[in-house]
Design a protein around this motif. Structure first.
Motif, PDB file in Angstrom:
ATOM      1  N   MET A  90      22.092   8.866  44.903  1.00 46.96           N
ATOM      2  CA  MET A  90      21.452   9.696  43.913  1.00 46.96           C
ATOM      3  C   MET A  90      22.488  10.665  43.334  1.00 46.96           C
ATOM      4  SD  MET A  90      18.446  12.617  43.953  1.00 46.96           S
ATOM      5  CE  MET A  90      17.514  12.121  45.278  1.00 46.96           C
ATOM      6  N   ALA A  91      22.489  10.832  42.032  1.00 48.54           N
ATOM      7  CA  ALA A  91      23.418  11.740  41.363  1.00 48.54           C
ATOM      8  C   ALA A  91      23.008  13.186  41.624  1.00 48.54           C
ATOM      9  CB  ALA A  91      23.417  11.466  39.873  1.00 48.54           C
ATOM     10  N   LYS A  92      24.005  14.042  41.780  1.00 46.79           N
ATOM     11  CA  LYS A  92      23.745  15.455  42.005  1.00 46.79           C
ATOM     12  C   LYS A  92      23.200  16.085  40.727  1.00 46.79           C
ATOM     13  CE  LYS A  92      25.819  19.659  43.636  1.00 46.79           C
ATOM     14  NZ  LYS A  92      26.978  20.310  44.225  1.00 46.79           N
ATOM     15  N   MET A  93      22.160  16.870  40.879  1.00 47.17           N
ATOM     16  CA  MET A  93      21.537  17.519  39.731  1.00 47.17           C
ATOM     17  C   MET A  93      22.299  18.788  39.377  1.00 47.17           C
ATOM     18  SD  MET A  93      17.536  16.961  40.827  1.00 47.17           S
ATOM     19  CE  MET A  93      16.879  18.051  39.601  1.00 47.17           C
ATOM     20  N   THR A  94      22.302  19.123  38.087  1.00 46.18           N
ATOM     21  CA  THR A  94      22.906  20.379  37.650  1.00 46.18           C
ATOM     22  C   THR A  94      21.986  21.531  38.045  1.00 46.18           C
ATOM     23  OG1 THR A  94      21.807  20.403  35.497  1.00 46.18           O
ATOM     24  CG2 THR A  94      23.930  19.216  35.646  1.00 46.18           C
ATOM     25  N   HIS A  95      22.508  22.743  37.979  1.00 42.49           N
ATOM     26  CA  HIS A  95      21.689  23.925  38.283  1.00 42.49           C
ATOM     27  C   HIS A  95      20.476  23.973  37.361  1.00 42.49           C
ATOM     28  CE1 HIS A  95      20.739  27.943  39.659  1.00 42.49           C
ATOM     29  NE2 HIS A  95      20.664  28.318  38.405  1.00 42.49           N
ATOM     30  N   GLU A  96      20.683  23.701  36.078  1.00 35.20           N
ATOM     31  CA  GLU A  96      19.565  23.746  35.125  1.00 35.20           C
ATOM     32  C   GLU A  96      18.522  22.674  35.449  1.00 35.20           C
ATOM     33  OE1 GLU A  96      17.115  25.241  32.415  1.00 35.20           O
ATOM     34  OE2 GLU A  96      18.974  26.172  33.073  1.00 35.20           O
ATOM     35  N   GLN A  97      18.952  21.487  35.819  1.00 31.86           N
ATOM     36  CA  GLN A  97      18.009  20.432  36.205  1.00 31.86           C
ATOM     37  C   GLN A  97      17.232  20.843  37.451  1.00 31.86           C
ATOM     38  OE1 GLN A  97      20.989  17.349  36.456  1.00 31.86           O
ATOM     39  NE2 GLN A  97      20.124  16.274  34.677  1.00 31.86           N
ATOM     40  N   ASN A  98      17.923  21.464  38.405  1.00 33.59           N
ATOM     41  CA  ASN A  98      17.245  21.952  39.605  1.00 33.59           C
ATOM     42  C   ASN A  98      16.234  23.039  39.260  1.00 33.59           C
ATOM     43  OD1 ASN A  98      17.895  20.617  42.080  1.00 33.59           O
ATOM     44  ND2 ASN A  98      19.974  21.387  41.890  1.00 33.59           N
ATOM     45  N   ARG A  99      16.604  23.928  38.329  1.00 36.49           N
ATOM     46  CA  ARG A  99      15.673  24.992  37.907  1.00 36.49           C
ATOM     47  C   ARG A  99      14.405  24.385  37.304  1.00 36.49           C
ATOM     48  NH1 ARG A  99      16.527  30.237  37.207  1.00 36.49           N
ATOM     49  NH2 ARG A  99      15.379  30.306  35.265  1.00 36.49           N
ATOM     50  N   GLU A 100      14.580  23.416  36.441  1.00 37.35           N
ATOM     51  CA  GLU A 100      13.422  22.774  35.805  1.00 37.35           C
ATOM     52  C   GLU A 100      12.554  22.067  36.842  1.00 37.35           C
ATOM     53  OE1 GLU A 100      14.999  20.289  32.713  1.00 37.35           O
ATOM     54  OE2 GLU A 100      15.784  22.000  31.604  1.00 37.35           O
ATOM     55  N   ALA A 101      13.189  21.377  37.771  1.00 37.09           N
ATOM     56  CA  ALA A 101      12.433  20.703  38.828  1.00 37.09           C
ATOM     57  C   ALA A 101      11.708  21.723  39.694  1.00 37.09           C
ATOM     58  CB  ALA A 101      13.362  19.838  39.673  1.00 37.09           C
ATOM     59  N   GLY A 102      12.378  22.825  40.013  1.00 39.05           N
ATOM     60  CA  GLY A 102      11.763  23.869  40.825  1.00 39.05           C
ATOM     61  C   GLY A 102      10.559  24.485  40.142  1.00 39.05           C
ATOM     62  N   GLN A 103      10.650  24.684  38.848  1.00 37.23           N
ATOM     63  CA  GLN A 103       9.509  25.225  38.100  1.00 37.23           C
ATOM     64  C   GLN A 103       8.340  24.246  38.141  1.00 37.23           C
ATOM     65  OE1 GLN A 103      11.534  26.029  34.429  1.00 37.23           O
ATOM     66  NE2 GLN A 103      12.181  28.061  35.081  1.00 37.23           N
ATOM     67  N   SER A 104       8.638  22.973  38.074  1.00 42.61           N
ATOM     68  CA  SER A 104       7.596  21.955  38.179  1.00 42.61           C
ATOM     69  C   SER A 104       6.964  21.967  39.574  1.00 42.61           C
ATOM     70  CB  SER A 104       8.189  20.573  37.873  1.00 42.61           C
ATOM     71  OG  SER A 104       7.224  19.568  38.069  1.00 42.61           O
TER      72      SER A 104
END
Length: 52
Positions: free
Chosen positions: A1-15
């Motif tokens: 699995m590719a490492k997510m960027t901080h922004e991608q992690n933020r969006e996932a966390g908000q979800s």
């Protein structure tokens, strides 16, 4: 699995947080979740204003 960027992690966390709100609304005090490390990283990124 590719490492997510901080922004991608933020969006996932908000979800994830929205999902938890829905669980609480539906199940009240009986609500529960099982978090994996990736979920925890996303939630921490959502709570962090910068790239920690």
């Amino acid at each position: 699995m590719a490492k997510m960027t901080h922004e991608q992690n933020r969006e996932a966390g908000q979800s994830h947080l929205e999902y938890m709100r829905e669980l609480l609304a539906k199940h009240g005090d009986n609500a529960s979740v099982n978090l994996h490390a990736d979920h925890m990283r996303s939630l921490l990124a959502a709570a962090s204003p910068d790239n920690r």
